[in-house]
Design an enzyme around this catalytic site. Sequence first.
Site, PDB file in Angstrom:
ATOM      1  N   TYR A  26     -13.094 -35.570  43.750  1.00  0.00           N
ATOM      2  CA  TYR A  26     -13.556 -34.335  44.366  1.00  0.00           C
ATOM      3  C   TYR A  26     -12.368 -33.581  44.942  1.00  0.00           C
ATOM      4  O   TYR A  26     -11.336 -34.180  45.269  1.00  0.00           O
ATOM      5  CB  TYR A  26     -14.599 -34.620  45.459  1.00  0.00           C
ATOM      6  CG  TYR A  26     -14.112 -35.442  46.630  1.00  0.00           C
ATOM      7  CD1 TYR A  26     -13.721 -34.832  47.828  1.00  0.00           C
ATOM      8  CD2 TYR A  26     -14.051 -36.831  46.561  1.00  0.00           C
ATOM      9  CE1 TYR A  26     -13.290 -35.577  48.910  1.00  0.00           C
ATOM     10  CE2 TYR A  26     -13.626 -37.589  47.628  1.00  0.00           C
ATOM     11  CZ  TYR A  26     -13.245 -36.964  48.813  1.00  0.00           C
ATOM     12  OH  TYR A  26     -12.804 -37.706  49.880  1.00  0.00           O
ATOM     13  N   HIS A  69      -8.851 -42.262  60.883  1.00  0.00           N
ATOM     14  CA  HIS A  69      -9.486 -42.202  59.574  1.00  0.00           C
ATOM     15  C   HIS A  69      -9.112 -43.413  58.730  1.00  0.00           C
ATOM     16  O   HIS A  69      -9.956 -44.045  58.084  1.00  0.00           O
ATOM     17  CB  HIS A  69      -9.063 -40.903  58.883  1.00  0.00           C
ATOM     18  CG  HIS A  69      -9.745 -40.637  57.579  1.00  0.00           C
ATOM     19  ND1 HIS A  69      -9.285 -41.163  56.385  1.00  0.00           N
ATOM     20  CD2 HIS A  69     -10.833 -39.897  57.263  1.00  0.00           C
ATOM     21  CE1 HIS A  69     -10.065 -40.755  55.404  1.00  0.00           C
ATOM     22  NE2 HIS A  69     -11.022 -39.991  55.904  1.00  0.00           N
TER      23      HIS A  69
END
Length: 289
Positions: free
Chosen positions: A206, A229
């Site tokens: 993506y 993250h």
Amino acid sequence: ADAPAHAAECGTDAPQGYPLPAEVTHAIVGTATQRTDTTMKESPMSHPQHASHPGGHPGHPGGHPGAPAKPFDPRDVGVDPEEVNARDNFALYGVFALVEPMPEDAAERQKLAEDAVAAVEATGAEIRGWYDTAGFRADADLMLWVLADGVDKVQDAYRAFLNSDLGAYVEPVWAVTSAHMVAEFNRPHLPACFGGWAPRGYMAVYPLNRSWDWYYLPKNRRAAMLREHGMNGKDYMDVAVSTLATFALSDYEWTISLEHDDITRVMGVLRQQRDCEARLFVREDTPFY
């Protein structure tokens, strides 16, 4: 709320050839064949694996110091990160839809697939994978991912596929070219596709555009969020992640691909990483293929 502590921990500015994938013909030939040899061959595009996170993170092409190490996989190989960083590394993802019925004869379909593979490989680009996308989206049936040490080679590979006999049966749906950019916060870190990871059975890709203010944030602020993250994905270190830059090459800033032999692991890491502050700074992250 934890960003100041993360920033203090990170510092003021920042923390310190492939086998023919027979199963790809599932979409073309109509029968799936189990891959029997998944060992990545040494070649100009074989790359080292690094012990940190496998593929960087959206908006930040690099891993995080102190992140858990990836599990050992005998298919993967090791190379020198600086050698990879010193050269050009390009990738192209091409997505196609069938527009003509395929021949009914299985041998004829197999010949179309083999000739298409040969045409792409003749350009000097390496095939990372072919993917059956039928049913995942209504607009696509086949995806091709190629790698090369020059942008002209990945373009030549794309043209070679479309000019092959199989190319006459498809039309382009989506394509994007991207490149490895040396990691901003961890120079030895490499994307999986250029970091020695062998191709896995499934892949999702993506594009990603960060919010307008992301790059204006202080580096230690971004580093703190990206470290969170990275640590948030510690239970998915077996997922091969390739974060590549596509500034000026497309409408996007980054492409992110996720690979695993179990598609539920790809799904799981995407869901897991929704729980991070960095997610608030995403402006666009579709389409998925």
